[in-house]
Design an enzyme around this catalytic site. Structure first.
Site, PDB file in Angstrom:
ATOM      1  N   GLY A 120     -25.680  -0.620   5.083  1.00 20.16           N
ATOM      2  CA  GLY A 120     -24.446  -1.411   5.080  1.00 20.16           C
ATOM      3  C   GLY A 120     -23.267  -0.483   5.292  1.00 20.16           C
ATOM      4  O   GLY A 120     -23.392   0.587   5.877  1.00 20.16           O
ATOM      5  N   CYS A 163     -19.377   1.530   8.704  1.00 21.49           N
ATOM      6  CA  CYS A 163     -19.658   2.152  10.003  1.00 21.49           C
ATOM      7  C   CYS A 163     -20.901   1.610  10.688  1.00 21.49           C
ATOM      8  O   CYS A 163     -20.816   1.042  11.781  1.00 21.49           O
ATOM      9  CB  CYS A 163     -19.786   3.670   9.829  1.00 21.49           C
ATOM     10  SG  CYS A 163     -18.249   4.481   9.341  1.00 21.49           S
ATOM     11  N   LYS A 195       0.824  -1.198   0.000  1.00 23.51           N
ATOM     12  CA  LYS A 195       0.000   0.000   0.000  1.00 23.51           C
ATOM     13  C   LYS A 195       0.865   1.257   0.000  1.00 23.51           C
ATOM     14  O   LYS A 195       0.594   2.209  -0.738  1.00 23.51           O
ATOM     15  CB  LYS A 195      -0.929   0.001   1.212  1.00 23.51           C
ATOM     16  CG  LYS A 195      -1.863   1.196   1.266  1.00 23.51           C
ATOM     17  CD  LYS A 195      -2.687   1.223   2.543  1.00 23.51           C
ATOM     18  CE  LYS A 195      -3.780   0.196   2.533  1.00 23.51           C
ATOM     19  NZ  LYS A 195      -4.704   0.360   3.692  1.00 23.51           N
TER      20      LYS A 195
END
Length: 436
Positions: free
Chosen positions: A260, A263, A35
Protein backbone atom coordinates in the site's frame (compact mmCIF):
# COMPACT_ATOMS: atom_id res chain seq x y z
CA UNK A 1 22.28 28.27 -2.56
CA UNK A 2 18.75 29.69 -2.48
CA UNK A 3 16.11 26.99 -2.88
CA UNK A 4 12.34 27.29 -3.27
CA UNK A 5 10.33 24.14 -2.56
CA UNK A 6 6.80 24.23 -3.98
CA UNK A 7 4.73 21.87 -1.85
CA UNK A 8 5.07 20.94 1.82
CA UNK A 9 3.80 17.38 1.62
CA UNK A 10 5.91 14.38 2.51
CA UNK A 11 8.51 14.81 -0.24
CA UNK A 12 8.66 18.60 -0.16
CA UNK A 13 8.95 18.91 3.60
CA UNK A 14 11.57 16.19 4.03
CA UNK A 15 13.61 17.40 1.03
CA UNK A 16 13.40 21.04 2.07
CA UNK A 17 14.49 20.31 5.63
CA UNK A 18 17.39 18.14 4.47
CA UNK A 19 18.62 20.70 1.94
CA UNK A 20 18.49 23.31 4.70
CA UNK A 21 20.49 21.01 6.94
CA UNK A 22 23.14 20.92 4.18
CA UNK A 23 23.46 24.69 4.62
CA UNK A 24 21.26 25.92 1.78
CA UNK A 25 18.66 28.66 2.29
CA UNK A 26 15.30 26.96 1.74
CA UNK A 27 11.82 28.45 1.57
CA UNK A 28 8.91 26.01 1.43
CA UNK A 29 5.73 27.24 -0.26
CA UNK A 30 2.21 25.93 0.09
CA UNK A 31 -1.29 27.23 -0.64
CA UNK A 32 -2.75 25.62 2.50
CA UNK A 33 -2.80 28.50 5.00
CA UNK A 34 -3.52 26.20 7.93
CA UNK A 35 -0.55 23.96 7.13
CA UNK A 36 1.81 26.94 6.79
CA UNK A 37 0.57 28.36 10.08
CA UNK A 38 1.11 25.04 11.86
CA UNK A 39 4.57 24.66 10.37
CA UNK A 40 5.42 28.16 11.51
CA UNK A 41 4.43 27.13 15.01
CA UNK A 42 6.62 24.04 14.87
CA UNK A 43 3.80 21.53 14.25
CA UNK A 44 4.74 18.85 11.72
CA UNK A 45 1.67 17.68 9.74
CA UNK A 46 3.06 14.17 9.11
CA UNK A 47 4.76 11.60 11.29
CA UNK A 48 8.31 10.85 10.16
CA UNK A 49 10.95 9.87 12.72
CA UNK A 50 13.39 12.73 13.34
CA UNK A 51 11.65 15.24 11.08
CA UNK A 52 10.37 17.47 13.88
CA UNK A 53 13.87 17.95 15.30
CA UNK A 54 15.35 18.52 11.83
CA UNK A 55 12.79 21.20 10.98
CA UNK A 56 13.09 22.92 14.35
CA UNK A 57 16.88 23.05 14.16
CA UNK A 58 16.96 24.59 10.71
CA UNK A 59 14.16 27.06 11.36
CA UNK A 60 16.04 28.21 14.44
CA UNK A 61 19.23 28.58 12.38
CA UNK A 62 17.39 30.72 9.83
CA UNK A 63 17.96 28.35 6.92
CA UNK A 64 14.39 27.04 6.63
CA UNK A 65 11.16 29.02 6.39
CA UNK A 66 7.57 28.52 5.30
CA UNK A 67 5.32 30.88 3.36
CA UNK A 68 2.13 31.24 1.35
CA UNK A 69 3.85 33.84 -0.83
CA UNK A 70 5.33 32.04 -3.81
CA UNK A 71 6.70 35.27 -5.26
CA UNK A 72 9.00 35.93 -2.32
CA UNK A 73 10.40 32.40 -2.49
CA UNK A 74 10.74 31.97 -6.24
CA UNK A 75 12.18 35.38 -7.17
CA UNK A 76 15.93 35.17 -6.87
CA UNK A 77 15.98 31.41 -6.20
CA UNK A 78 18.77 29.42 -7.81
CA UNK A 79 16.68 26.23 -7.80
CA UNK A 80 12.91 25.84 -7.68
CA UNK A 81 11.57 22.38 -6.87
CA UNK A 82 8.11 21.20 -7.85
CA UNK A 83 7.15 18.77 -5.07
CA UNK A 84 3.36 18.72 -5.32
CA UNK A 85 1.08 15.71 -5.32
CA UNK A 86 0.44 13.58 -8.40
CA UNK A 87 -2.47 11.41 -7.24
CA UNK A 88 -4.21 8.88 -9.42
CA UNK A 89 -6.68 10.68 -11.66
CA UNK A 90 -10.25 9.57 -11.15
CA UNK A 91 -11.71 7.50 -13.92
CA UNK A 92 -8.67 6.49 -15.97
CA UNK A 93 -5.77 5.69 -13.60
CA UNK A 94 -3.37 8.26 -15.09
CA UNK A 95 -1.35 10.51 -12.80
CA UNK A 96 -3.13 13.81 -12.15
CA UNK A 97 -0.59 16.44 -13.23
CA UNK A 98 -2.79 19.51 -12.68
CA UNK A 99 -0.84 20.58 -9.57
CA UNK A 100 2.47 20.20 -11.41
CA UNK A 101 1.31 22.31 -14.34
CA UNK A 102 -0.19 24.96 -12.04
CA UNK A 103 3.16 25.19 -10.23
CA UNK A 104 4.95 25.55 -13.59
CA UNK A 105 2.69 28.47 -14.52
CA UNK A 106 3.38 30.18 -11.21
CA UNK A 107 7.11 29.64 -11.53
CA UNK A 108 7.15 30.99 -15.10
CA UNK A 109 5.82 34.37 -14.00
CA UNK A 110 8.33 34.81 -11.18
CA UNK A 111 11.80 33.45 -12.06
CA UNK A 112 14.64 35.96 -12.41
CA UNK A 113 17.98 35.19 -14.02
CA UNK A 114 19.06 31.65 -14.81
CA UNK A 115 16.91 29.29 -12.74
CA UNK A 116 16.88 25.52 -12.51
CA UNK A 117 13.32 24.20 -12.24
CA UNK A 118 13.30 20.66 -10.83
CA UNK A 119 10.47 18.15 -10.90
CA UNK A 120 10.75 16.26 -7.62
CA UNK A 121 7.19 14.98 -7.90
CA UNK A 122 6.77 11.52 -9.40
CA UNK A 123 5.63 12.19 -12.96
CA UNK A 124 5.15 10.19 -16.18
CA UNK A 125 7.68 10.28 -18.99
CA UNK A 126 7.46 13.54 -20.92
CA UNK A 127 6.15 15.69 -18.06
CA UNK A 128 9.38 17.68 -17.95
CA UNK A 129 8.91 18.52 -21.63
CA UNK A 130 5.45 19.88 -20.87
CA UNK A 131 6.71 21.88 -17.87
CA UNK A 132 9.38 23.41 -20.10
CA UNK A 133 6.80 24.27 -22.77
CA UNK A 134 4.52 25.94 -20.20
CA UNK A 135 7.31 28.12 -18.89
CA UNK A 136 8.64 28.92 -22.36
CA UNK A 137 5.21 29.91 -23.63
CA UNK A 138 4.58 32.28 -20.72
CA UNK A 139 8.13 33.61 -20.55
CA UNK A 140 9.91 33.41 -23.93
CA UNK A 141 12.67 35.62 -22.52
CA UNK A 142 13.37 33.53 -19.39
CA UNK A 143 16.67 31.78 -18.75
CA UNK A 144 15.93 28.42 -17.21
CA UNK A 145 16.39 24.66 -17.45
CA UNK A 146 13.94 21.96 -16.39
CA UNK A 147 15.54 19.00 -14.59
CA UNK A 148 14.12 15.68 -13.41
CA UNK A 149 15.35 14.69 -9.93
CA UNK A 150 13.12 11.88 -8.62
CA UNK A 151 12.93 11.05 -4.94
CA UNK A 152 13.62 7.61 -3.49
CA UNK A 153 12.50 8.14 0.10
CA UNK A 154 11.08 5.33 2.22
CA UNK A 155 8.46 6.48 4.67
CA UNK A 156 9.83 5.89 8.15
CA UNK A 157 13.44 6.22 6.97
CA UNK A 158 13.25 9.28 4.73
CA UNK A 159 15.93 11.42 6.37
CA UNK A 160 18.46 8.60 6.29
CA UNK A 161 17.57 7.90 2.65
CA UNK A 162 18.03 11.55 1.71
CA UNK A 163 21.35 12.00 3.47
CA UNK A 164 22.82 8.59 2.62
CA UNK A 165 21.20 7.72 -0.69
CA UNK A 166 21.78 4.64 -2.79
CA UNK A 167 21.97 7.06 -5.73
CA UNK A 168 20.91 10.49 -6.89
CA UNK A 169 19.36 10.64 -10.36
CA UNK A 170 19.62 13.92 -12.27
CA UNK A 171 17.96 14.15 -15.66
CA UNK A 172 19.20 17.02 -17.82
CA UNK A 173 21.21 17.72 -20.95
CA UNK A 174 21.91 21.31 -19.89
CA UNK A 175 25.50 21.87 -18.71
CA UNK A 176 24.64 24.83 -16.49
CA UNK A 177 21.81 22.94 -14.81
CA UNK A 178 24.07 19.97 -14.24
CA UNK A 179 26.61 22.22 -12.49
CA UNK A 180 23.91 23.76 -10.30
CA UNK A 181 22.55 20.36 -9.28
CA UNK A 182 26.06 19.12 -8.56
CA UNK A 183 26.62 22.06 -6.22
CA UNK A 184 23.24 21.53 -4.56
CA UNK A 185 24.13 17.93 -3.68
CA UNK A 186 27.83 18.61 -3.03
CA UNK A 187 27.46 18.24 0.78
CA UNK A 188 26.80 14.53 0.17
CA UNK A 189 30.11 14.05 -1.65
CA UNK A 190 31.89 12.66 1.42
CA UNK A 191 29.47 9.71 1.29
CA UNK A 192 30.71 8.90 -2.22
CA UNK A 193 27.19 8.24 -3.41
CA UNK A 194 26.62 7.48 -7.11
CA UNK A 195 25.19 10.32 -9.17
CA UNK A 196 23.37 9.07 -12.26
CA UNK A 197 23.23 11.77 -14.93
CA UNK A 198 20.74 10.94 -17.65
CA UNK A 199 18.35 12.52 -20.09
CA UNK A 200 15.23 13.98 -18.52
CA UNK A 201 12.89 11.33 -19.91
CA UNK A 202 15.17 8.52 -18.73
CA UNK A 203 15.20 10.01 -15.23
CA UNK A 204 11.42 10.16 -15.16
CA UNK A 205 11.16 6.51 -16.14
CA UNK A 206 13.79 5.39 -13.60
CA UNK A 207 11.46 6.38 -10.77
CA UNK A 208 8.48 4.46 -12.11
CA UNK A 209 10.56 1.46 -13.13
CA UNK A 210 12.16 1.23 -9.68
CA UNK A 211 8.87 1.33 -7.80
CA UNK A 212 7.24 -1.10 -10.21
CA UNK A 213 10.07 -3.60 -9.81
CA UNK A 214 9.84 -3.48 -6.00
CA UNK A 215 6.06 -3.84 -6.12
CA UNK A 216 6.50 -6.83 -8.42
CA UNK A 217 9.00 -8.36 -5.97
CA UNK A 218 6.52 -8.04 -3.09
CA UNK A 219 3.76 -9.56 -5.19
CA UNK A 220 6.02 -12.43 -6.26
CA UNK A 221 6.81 -13.48 -2.68
CA UNK A 222 3.13 -13.17 -1.75
CA UNK A 223 2.23 -15.62 -4.51
CA UNK A 224 5.03 -17.92 -3.37
CA UNK A 225 3.53 -17.72 0.14
CA UNK A 226 0.20 -18.97 -1.19
CA UNK A 227 1.96 -21.84 -2.94
CA UNK A 228 3.89 -22.69 0.24
CA UNK A 229 0.62 -23.07 2.12
CA UNK A 230 -0.61 -25.56 -0.46
CA UNK A 231 2.52 -27.70 -0.65
CA UNK A 232 3.65 -27.59 2.99
CA UNK A 233 6.70 -25.32 2.64
CA UNK A 234 7.88 -22.27 4.61
CA UNK A 235 7.90 -19.02 2.61
CA UNK A 236 10.32 -17.35 4.97
CA UNK A 237 12.90 -20.02 4.31
CA UNK A 238 12.15 -19.77 0.60
CA UNK A 239 12.71 -16.02 0.78
CA UNK A 240 15.98 -16.51 2.62
CA UNK A 241 17.10 -19.21 0.23
CA UNK A 242 16.57 -17.07 -2.85
CA UNK A 243 17.46 -13.75 -1.20
CA UNK A 244 21.01 -14.91 -0.49
CA UNK A 245 21.52 -14.97 -4.25
CA UNK A 246 23.12 -11.57 -4.88
CA UNK A 247 21.30 -11.31 -8.18
CA UNK A 248 18.00 -11.34 -6.27
CA UNK A 249 18.69 -9.85 -2.83
CA UNK A 250 16.68 -10.22 0.37
CA UNK A 251 14.91 -6.85 0.46
CA UNK A 252 11.19 -6.72 -0.32
CA UNK A 253 10.84 -10.48 0.00
CA UNK A 254 8.57 -10.29 3.04
CA UNK A 255 5.13 -11.86 2.59
CA UNK A 256 2.11 -10.00 3.87
CA UNK A 257 -1.33 -8.64 3.07
CA UNK A 258 -0.23 -6.69 -0.03
CA UNK A 259 1.56 -3.40 -0.62
CA UNK A 260 0.00 0.00 0.00
CA UNK A 261 1.15 3.54 0.68
CA UNK A 262 1.57 6.70 -1.31
CA UNK A 263 3.87 5.34 -4.04
CA UNK A 264 3.52 1.75 -5.18
CA UNK A 265 -0.25 1.66 -5.89
CA UNK A 266 -0.42 4.92 -7.84
CA UNK A 267 2.98 4.57 -9.54
CA UNK A 268 2.39 1.03 -10.83
CA UNK A 269 -1.00 2.09 -12.19
CA UNK A 270 0.45 5.24 -13.77
CA UNK A 271 3.20 3.20 -15.43
CA UNK A 272 0.60 0.82 -16.85
CA UNK A 273 -1.37 3.75 -18.27
CA UNK A 274 1.78 5.35 -19.73
CA UNK A 275 2.75 2.08 -21.38
CA UNK A 276 -0.73 1.63 -22.82
CA UNK A 277 -0.70 5.20 -24.14
CA UNK A 278 2.50 4.43 -26.04
CA UNK A 279 1.26 1.02 -27.25
CA UNK A 280 3.94 -0.81 -25.25
CA UNK A 281 2.02 -2.83 -22.61
CA UNK A 282 3.80 -3.93 -19.44
CA UNK A 283 2.07 -7.22 -18.70
CA UNK A 284 4.09 -8.04 -15.59
CA UNK A 285 3.12 -4.75 -13.97
CA UNK A 286 -0.51 -5.07 -15.04
CA UNK A 287 -0.61 -8.46 -13.32
CA UNK A 288 1.16 -7.08 -10.26
CA UNK A 289 -1.53 -4.42 -9.86
CA UNK A 290 -4.37 -6.91 -10.26
CA UNK A 291 -2.86 -9.55 -7.94
CA UNK A 292 -2.10 -7.01 -5.21
CA UNK A 293 -5.60 -5.54 -5.30
CA UNK A 294 -7.11 -9.01 -5.02
CA UNK A 295 -4.77 -9.97 -2.20
CA UNK A 296 -5.75 -7.05 0.00
CA UNK A 297 -9.40 -7.93 -0.47
CA UNK A 298 -8.77 -11.59 0.37
CA UNK A 299 -7.31 -10.96 3.83
CA UNK A 300 -10.71 -10.56 5.49
CA UNK A 301 -11.53 -14.08 4.32
CA UNK A 302 -8.50 -15.43 6.15
CA UNK A 303 -9.70 -13.80 9.37
CA UNK A 304 -13.25 -15.10 8.92
CA UNK A 305 -11.92 -18.59 8.28
CA UNK A 306 -9.85 -18.39 11.49
CA UNK A 307 -13.02 -17.44 13.34
CA UNK A 308 -14.63 -20.69 12.23
CA UNK A 309 -16.27 -19.44 9.06
CA UNK A 310 -18.36 -16.59 10.44
CA UNK A 311 -17.53 -13.15 11.88
CA UNK A 312 -21.12 -12.32 12.81
CA UNK A 313 -21.29 -11.06 16.37
CA UNK A 314 -17.52 -11.49 16.86
CA UNK A 315 -15.06 -8.86 18.06
CA UNK A 316 -11.78 -8.55 16.17
CA UNK A 317 -8.73 -6.73 17.54
CA UNK A 318 -6.77 -5.10 14.70
CA UNK A 319 -3.19 -4.15 15.57
CA UNK A 320 -1.84 -1.66 13.06
CA UNK A 321 -3.79 0.46 10.59
CA UNK A 322 -1.12 2.30 8.60
CA UNK A 323 0.32 0.69 5.47
CA UNK A 324 3.71 0.22 7.18
CA UNK A 325 5.34 1.03 10.53
CA UNK A 326 6.94 4.38 11.43
CA UNK A 327 4.43 6.45 9.49
CA UNK A 328 0.90 7.75 9.95
CA UNK A 329 0.15 7.25 6.25
CA UNK A 330 -3.12 5.46 5.56
CA UNK A 331 -3.06 5.73 1.77
CA UNK A 332 -3.98 2.40 0.16
CA UNK A 333 -3.33 0.60 3.44
CA UNK A 334 -4.56 -3.02 3.60
CA UNK A 335 -6.67 -1.93 6.58
CA UNK A 336 -8.89 0.04 4.20
CA UNK A 337 -10.02 -3.27 2.70
CA UNK A 338 -9.82 -5.54 5.74
CA UNK A 339 -11.72 -3.47 8.30
CA UNK A 340 -14.82 -2.61 6.21
CA UNK A 341 -15.08 -6.19 4.95
CA UNK A 342 -14.98 -7.57 8.48
CA UNK A 343 -17.60 -5.03 9.53
CA UNK A 344 -19.78 -6.03 6.58
CA UNK A 345 -19.46 -9.64 7.76
CA UNK A 346 -20.86 -8.65 11.15
CA UNK A 347 -17.68 -8.15 13.20
CA UNK A 348 -17.00 -5.37 15.68
CA UNK A 349 -13.51 -3.84 15.46
CA UNK A 350 -11.26 -2.78 18.32
CA UNK A 351 -8.17 -1.13 16.85
CA UNK A 352 -4.84 0.32 17.89
CA UNK A 353 -2.07 1.97 15.89
CA UNK A 354 0.84 3.81 17.55
CA UNK A 355 0.73 6.80 15.17
CA UNK A 356 -2.05 6.35 12.65
CA UNK A 357 -5.32 6.58 14.55
CA UNK A 358 -5.98 10.26 13.80
CA UNK A 359 -5.55 9.60 10.08
CA UNK A 360 -7.52 6.36 10.37
CA UNK A 361 -10.51 8.21 11.79
CA UNK A 362 -10.69 10.26 8.58
CA UNK A 363 -11.01 7.21 6.33
CA UNK A 364 -12.32 4.38 8.55
CA UNK A 365 -14.66 6.42 10.71
CA UNK A 366 -15.60 5.73 14.28
CA UNK A 367 -14.09 2.37 15.08
CA UNK A 368 -13.50 1.44 18.69
CA UNK A 369 -9.98 2.90 18.90
CA UNK A 370 -7.95 1.85 21.91
CA UNK A 371 -4.91 3.52 23.51
CA UNK A 372 -2.66 0.46 23.55
CA UNK A 373 -2.55 -3.02 22.02
CA UNK A 374 -3.77 -4.75 25.17
CA UNK A 375 -6.79 -2.47 25.30
CA UNK A 376 -7.61 -3.47 21.73
CA UNK A 377 -7.16 -7.17 22.53
CA UNK A 378 -9.29 -7.18 25.69
CA UNK A 379 -12.49 -9.14 25.15
CA UNK A 380 -11.80 -9.87 21.47
CA UNK A 381 -12.44 -13.19 19.74
CA UNK A 382 -9.42 -12.80 17.47
CA UNK A 383 -6.27 -10.67 17.11
CA UNK A 384 -5.11 -9.58 13.66
CA UNK A 385 -1.55 -8.25 13.35
CA UNK A 386 -1.83 -6.08 10.26
CA UNK A 387 1.15 -3.70 10.54
CA UNK A 388 4.51 -4.83 11.93
CA UNK A 389 5.13 -2.00 14.40
CA UNK A 390 7.93 -2.75 16.87
CA UNK A 391 5.40 -2.41 19.68
CA UNK A 392 3.65 -5.55 18.42
CA UNK A 393 6.76 -7.72 18.11
CA UNK A 394 7.18 -8.56 21.79
CA UNK A 395 3.68 -8.70 23.24
CA UNK A 396 3.23 -10.48 26.56
CA UNK A 397 1.66 -13.59 25.09
CA UNK A 398 0.46 -14.91 28.42
CA UNK A 399 -1.38 -11.63 28.98
CA UNK A 400 -2.78 -11.71 25.45
CA UNK A 401 -4.07 -15.24 26.05
CA UNK A 402 -5.88 -14.17 29.20
CA UNK A 403 -7.40 -11.06 27.58
CA UNK A 404 -8.87 -12.86 24.58
CA UNK A 405 -12.28 -14.50 24.59
CA UNK A 406 -10.89 -17.07 22.16
CA UNK A 407 -7.18 -17.83 21.60
CA UNK A 408 -7.11 -16.91 17.89
CA UNK A 409 -4.27 -14.91 16.34
CA UNK A 410 -4.05 -14.06 12.64
CA UNK A 411 -0.53 -12.81 12.00
CA UNK A 412 -0.46 -11.24 8.52
CA UNK A 413 3.18 -10.15 8.93
CA UNK A 414 4.70 -13.37 10.33
CA UNK A 415 5.92 -11.52 13.43
CA UNK A 416 5.77 -14.60 15.70
CA UNK A 417 7.05 -18.18 15.48
CA UNK A 418 4.38 -20.89 15.14
CA UNK A 419 5.98 -23.10 17.78
CA UNK A 420 6.02 -20.24 20.29
CA UNK A 421 2.36 -19.48 19.70
CA UNK A 422 1.47 -23.16 20.04
CA UNK A 423 3.25 -23.27 23.42
CA UNK A 424 1.02 -20.45 24.64
CA UNK A 425 -2.10 -22.26 23.50
CA UNK A 426 -3.05 -20.10 20.50
CA UNK A 427 -4.80 -21.09 17.32
CA UNK A 428 -2.25 -19.32 15.16
CA UNK A 429 -2.58 -18.43 11.48
CA UNK A 430 0.25 -16.79 9.52
CA UNK A 431 1.30 -16.28 5.89
CA UNK A 432 2.92 -18.95 3.77
CA UNK A 433 4.19 -21.26 6.49
CA UNK A 434 2.62 -24.49 5.31
CA UNK A 435 4.86 -26.69 7.45
CA UNK A 436 3.38 -25.10 10.58
Amino acid sequence: MRVAMIGTGYVGLVSGACFADFGHEVTCVDKDAGKIERLGQGEIPIFEPGLDDLVERNVRAGRLSFTLDGASAIRGADVVFIAVGTPTRRGDGHADLSYVYAAAEEIADLIEGFTVVVTKSTVPVGTGDEVEAIIRQRRPDAEFAVVSNPEFLREGAAIEDFKRPDRVVIGTDDARARAVMGELYRPLSLNEFPVVYTSRRTSELIKYAGNAFLAMKITFINEMADLCEKVGADVQQVARGIGLDKRIGAKFLHPGPGYGGSCFPKDTLALVRTAQKHDSPVRLIETTVAVNDARKKSMAGRVIEALGGSAAGKTVAVLGLTFKPNTDDMRDSPSLDLVPMLQAAGASIQAHDPEGMNEARKVLGDLDYRDDPYGAIAGADCVVILTEWDQFRALDLSRVRLLLNRPVVVDLRNVYRPEEMARHGFDYFSIGRGEA
